[in-house]
Design a protein around this motif. Structure first.
Motif, PDB file in Angstrom:
ATOM      1  N   GLU A  85       0.819  -1.217   0.000  1.00  0.00           N
ATOM      2  CA  GLU A  85       0.000   0.000   0.000  1.00  0.00           C
ATOM      3  C   GLU A  85       0.853   1.267   0.000  1.00  0.00           C
ATOM      4  N   ILE A  86       1.916   1.259   0.761  1.00  0.00           N
ATOM      5  CA  ILE A  86       2.738   2.464   0.919  1.00  0.00           C
ATOM      6  C   ILE A  86       3.982   2.435   0.040  1.00  0.00           C
ATOM      7  N   GLU A  87       4.101   1.404  -0.790  1.00  0.00           N
ATOM      8  CA  GLU A  87       5.259   1.239  -1.663  1.00  0.00           C
ATOM      9  C   GLU A  87       6.555   1.255  -0.854  1.00  0.00           C
ATOM     10  N   GLY A  88       6.554   0.441   0.194  1.00  0.00           N
ATOM     11  CA  GLY A  88       7.679   0.379   1.113  1.00  0.00           C
ATOM     12  C   GLY A  88       8.958  -0.121   0.474  1.00  0.00           C
ATOM     13  N   ALA A  89       8.863  -1.079  -0.427  1.00  0.00           N
ATOM     14  CA  ALA A  89      10.067  -1.619  -1.069  1.00  0.00           C
ATOM     15  C   ALA A  89      10.730  -0.550  -1.937  1.00  0.00           C
ATOM     16  N   ALA A  90       9.933   0.238  -2.647  1.00  0.00           N
ATOM     17  CA  ALA A  90      10.485   1.311  -3.489  1.00  0.00           C
ATOM     18  C   ALA A  90      11.158   2.375  -2.618  1.00  0.00           C
ATOM     19  N   ARG A  94      15.216   3.344  -2.613  1.00  0.00           N
ATOM     20  CA  ARG A  94      15.685   4.719  -2.774  1.00  0.00           C
ATOM     21  C   ARG A  94      16.649   5.114  -1.646  1.00  0.00           C
ATOM     22  N   ILE A  95      16.276   4.762  -0.420  1.00  0.00           N
ATOM     23  CA  ILE A  95      17.098   5.128   0.738  1.00  0.00           C
ATOM     24  C   ILE A  95      18.368   4.276   0.784  1.00  0.00           C
ATOM     25  N   ALA A  96      18.246   2.992   0.549  1.00  0.00           N
ATOM     26  CA  ALA A  96      19.391   2.081   0.645  1.00  0.00           C
ATOM     27  C   ALA A  96      20.484   2.455  -0.343  1.00  0.00           C
ATOM     28  N   GLU A 128       3.983  11.145   1.334  1.00  0.00           N
ATOM     29  CA  GLU A 128       4.351   9.924   2.061  1.00  0.00           C
ATOM     30  C   GLU A 128       3.648   9.883   3.422  1.00  0.00           C
ATOM     31  N   ARG A 129       3.610  11.010   4.117  1.00  0.00           N
ATOM     32  CA  ARG A 129       2.918  11.057   5.429  1.00  0.00           C
ATOM     33  C   ARG A 129       1.434  10.733   5.272  1.00  0.00           C
ATOM     34  N   GLU A 153      11.611  -3.195   5.648  1.00  0.00           N
ATOM     35  CA  GLU A 153      11.940  -3.161   4.213  1.00  0.00           C
ATOM     36  C   GLU A 153      13.344  -2.594   4.004  1.00  0.00           C
ATOM     37  N   LEU A 154      13.653  -1.504   4.704  1.00  0.00           N
ATOM     38  CA  LEU A 154      14.981  -0.897   4.582  1.00  0.00           C
ATOM     39  C   LEU A 154      16.054  -1.845   5.111  1.00  0.00           C
TER      40      LEU A 154
END
Length: 168
Positions: A85-90, A94-96, A128-129, A153-154
């Motif tokens: 739902e929140i596109e956590g993997a994407a 991006r952060i990784a 995102e919030r 996820e991160l």
């Protein structure tokens, strides 16, 4: 037959009748005891059904948890749904991508702890919030629990970068 034999036969007969009477009383007491045990078992079954219902009620009032209770931590079905739902993997990709050097000297636990802190303190965009709050509301969670989904996820992405095995 002599009188002595008759007395002996009567004495044996009385003894046998006394023994039979004692067996009869024992059988009655055993039947009463079995009845009490069965009544107790029925009461116990009813009690256990009440306890089970109470436990289910209590568990039903607890907030759902998006993380599995197994170690190492991983997303359960709810957590995977939230991540989608929140596109956590994407977000984690991006952060990784900006942390490759940092992970080289860290162990799995340090990476995990860092990810929980990072996801909790990250400056999310307004969109995102909103997405995080919407998912938290939809799934009956606190925003912090959705942050934990992002942290997992991160963590998984960073563990892979560090050539450490992420949980499956």
């Amino acid at each position: 037959m002599s009188t002595g034999n008759i007395v002996a036969i009567v004495a044996v007969g009385i003894s046998v009748l006394g023994g039979l009477y004692a067996l009869y009383r024992h059988a009655i007491k055993t039947a009463e005891w079995r009845g009490e045990v069965n009544a107790d078992r029925t009461s116990f079954k009813e009690f256990m059904q009440e306890v089970r219902l109470d436990i289910k009620t209590i568990l039903g009032r607890l907030a759902p948890n998006p993380l599995s209770r197994e170690s190492p931590l991983r997303l359960n079905d709810l957590g995977k749904t939230i991540s989608t739902e929140i596109e956590g993997a994407a977000w984690a990709d991006r952060i990784a991508g900006t942390m490759e050097e940092w992970v080289e000297s860290k162990d799995a636990y340090e990476i995990q702890e860092y990810c929980f802190e990072y996801a909790a303190e990250f400056k999310y965009s307004d969109e995102e919030r909103r997405t995080i709050r919407k998912s938290a509301y939809k799934n009956g969670l606190r925003v912090e629990q959705v942050h934990r989904v992002l942290a997992i996820e991160l963590r998984n992405k960073l563990l892979a970068l560090a050539s450490l095995d992420p949980p499956s």
